[in-house]
Design an enzyme around this catalytic site. Structure first.
Site, PDB file in Angstrom:
ATOM      1  N   LYS A 185      36.234 -36.372 -22.861  1.00 16.36           N
ATOM      2  CA  LYS A 185      36.277 -35.224 -21.863  1.00 16.36           C
ATOM      3  C   LYS A 185      35.866 -35.725 -20.454  1.00 16.36           C
ATOM      4  O   LYS A 185      34.719 -36.242 -20.368  1.00 16.36           O
ATOM      5  CB  LYS A 185      35.858 -34.015 -22.144  1.00 16.36           C
ATOM      6  CG  LYS A 185      36.428 -33.459 -23.531  1.00 16.36           C
ATOM      7  CD  LYS A 185      35.330 -32.413 -24.098  1.00 16.36           C
ATOM      8  CE  LYS A 185      34.047 -32.379 -24.448  1.00 16.36           C
ATOM      9  NZ  LYS A 185      33.336 -31.518 -25.337  1.00 16.36           N
ATOM     10  N   THR A 221      32.440 -21.350 -16.551  1.00 16.82           N
ATOM     11  CA  THR A 221      33.025 -22.531 -17.438  1.00 16.82           C
ATOM     12  C   THR A 221      32.156 -22.669 -18.909  1.00 16.82           C
ATOM     13  O   THR A 221      32.325 -23.871 -19.481  1.00 16.82           O
ATOM     14  CB  THR A 221      33.170 -23.950 -16.974  1.00 16.82           C
ATOM     15  OG1 THR A 221      31.592 -24.154 -16.263  1.00 16.82           O
ATOM     16  CG2 THR A 221      34.113 -23.873 -15.849  1.00 16.82           C
ATOM     17  N   GLY A 223      30.850 -22.489 -22.380  1.00 16.50           N
ATOM     18  CA  GLY A 223      31.328 -22.611 -23.592  1.00 16.50           C
ATOM     19  C   GLY A 223      32.932 -23.349 -23.675  1.00 16.50           C
ATOM     20  O   GLY A 223      33.716 -23.357 -24.504  1.00 16.50           O
ATOM     21  N   THR A 224      33.152 -24.291 -22.571  1.00 13.37           N
ATOM     22  CA  THR A 224      34.399 -25.077 -22.573  1.00 13.37           C
ATOM     23  C   THR A 224      34.377 -25.898 -23.540  1.00 13.37           C
ATOM     24  O   THR A 224      35.553 -25.982 -24.315  1.00 13.37           O
ATOM     25  CB  THR A 224      34.517 -25.627 -21.027  1.00 13.37           C
ATOM     26  OG1 THR A 224      34.381 -24.752 -19.914  1.00 13.37           O
ATOM     27  CG2 THR A 224      36.002 -26.406 -21.052  1.00 13.37           C
ATOM     28  N   GLY A 225      33.462 -26.723 -23.891  1.00 14.29           N
ATOM     29  CA  GLY A 225      33.624 -27.944 -24.813  1.00 14.29           C
ATOM     30  C   GLY A 225      33.481 -27.199 -26.129  1.00 14.29           C
ATOM     31  O   GLY A 225      34.503 -27.813 -26.897  1.00 14.29           O
ATOM     32  N   CYS A 226      33.111 -26.072 -26.443  1.00 10.92           N
ATOM     33  CA  CYS A 226      33.206 -25.370 -27.834  1.00 10.92           C
ATOM     34  C   CYS A 226      34.486 -25.011 -28.092  1.00 10.92           C
ATOM     35  O   CYS A 226      35.086 -25.264 -29.002  1.00 10.92           O
ATOM     36  CB  CYS A 226      31.858 -24.430 -27.746  1.00 10.92           C
ATOM     37  SG  CYS A 226      30.262 -24.792 -27.786  1.00 10.92           S
TER      38      CYS A 226
END
Length: 281
Positions: A185, A221, A223-226
């Protein structure tokens, strides 16, 4: 593992991750994402955190045997079509989760190697990074690190991953650790390269592909990765090809950021519900 007798004809996804009391990341974000994308969500909690949009105030890991027992309970009764792995907290939990995955019956596994919270609070003990790299990464169907996590797994500085060429080389190095697919990412990449583009790199050991979306300028943003890894897991649970699952996940997260509800005084959560679908994104 054979289908569980009497299981409902609905896609089932399991998240193995920590609890976020603020509801923006971790188990809570994963279950919201599963529900939003039409998948029945189940969970194995690895740790409890006291956090909100401003940061993590406290955290407590669960006993590794209890984590594994949760996974076993879900697998034996409800069945699992795909699994997402997030915050694991310590070496004991990493090894317990790796052993549970090796037992089989969890479908394709998406590993989001969570190490730091959005506010910079450590979510994985330093000595657990080696176990994550050696025991868990080789079991991943998809590995979804951000740049700080990739640097930690590879033992380099994040400054070594700034250029597109360096990020591609990092993705290749991570794939050689054993993951079938790596999605590196780019949210932490310098914004002076392509300031209006959110660019991720996907590598499968042979071919490269870029996942692109517009960059949304916002502080919300958390929790974007989760959410991204959970959305990939939901697609895989529904039987989508990986390419379609990745494309849908990228579009869903971009929409969720753009429509964030604006909660909290810090990095607020995304909007998990109401996505009109990939055709409208």
């Amino acid at each position: 593992m054979a289908d569980v007798p009497g299981a409902a004809a609905v896609a089932r996804a399991l998240t193995i991750a920590g609890s976020d009391s603020g509801g923006g990341a971790g188990i809570q974000a994963d279950l919201k994402t599963f529900a939003a994308l039409g998948v029945y969500g189940m969970s194995a909690v690895t740790a409890i955190t006291a956090q909100n949009t401003l940061g993590v105030a406290a955290a407590q890991a669960l006993d590794p045997s209890l984590v594994r027992a949760q996974i076993q309970a879900v697998r034996e009764d409800l069945g699992v079509d795909a699994t997402k792995v997030g915050m694991l907290a310590n070496e004991g939990i990493v090894r317990a989760v790796a052993a549970a995955i090796a037992d089989g019956g969890l479908g394709p596994v998406v590993v989001d190697p969570v190490m730091l919270s959005k506010s910079g609070h450590p979510l994985l003990e330093a000595e657990a990074a080696r176990a994550l790299r050696e025991d868990l990464v080789p079991l991943a169907f998809v590995l979804t690190p951000n740049l700080p996590e990739a640097a930690a797994l590879l033992g380099c500085a994040m400054e070594d991953l700034h250029s597109p060429q360096e990020r591609r080389a990092a993705a290749a190095s991570l794939q050689r650790l054993g993951a079938r697919h790596v999605v590196l990412k780019g949210g932490h990449a310098p914004r002076d390269e392509e300031p209006d583009l959110a660019l991720d790199v996907w590598y499968d050991g042979e071919d490269w592909r870029e996942l692109r979306s517009s960059w949304v300028r916002t502080r919300h943003t958390h929790g974007t990765g989760c959410t991204f890894s959970a959305a990939i897991t939901a697609g895989l649970a529904r039987g989508l090809p990986l390419e379609r699952a990745l494309d849908d996940a990228k579009r869903y997260v971009s929409w969720a950021i753009a429509h964030a509800p604006g909660l909290g005084r810090g990095s607020g959560p995304l909007q998990h519900f109401g996505w009109p679908g990939p055709e409208a994104s």
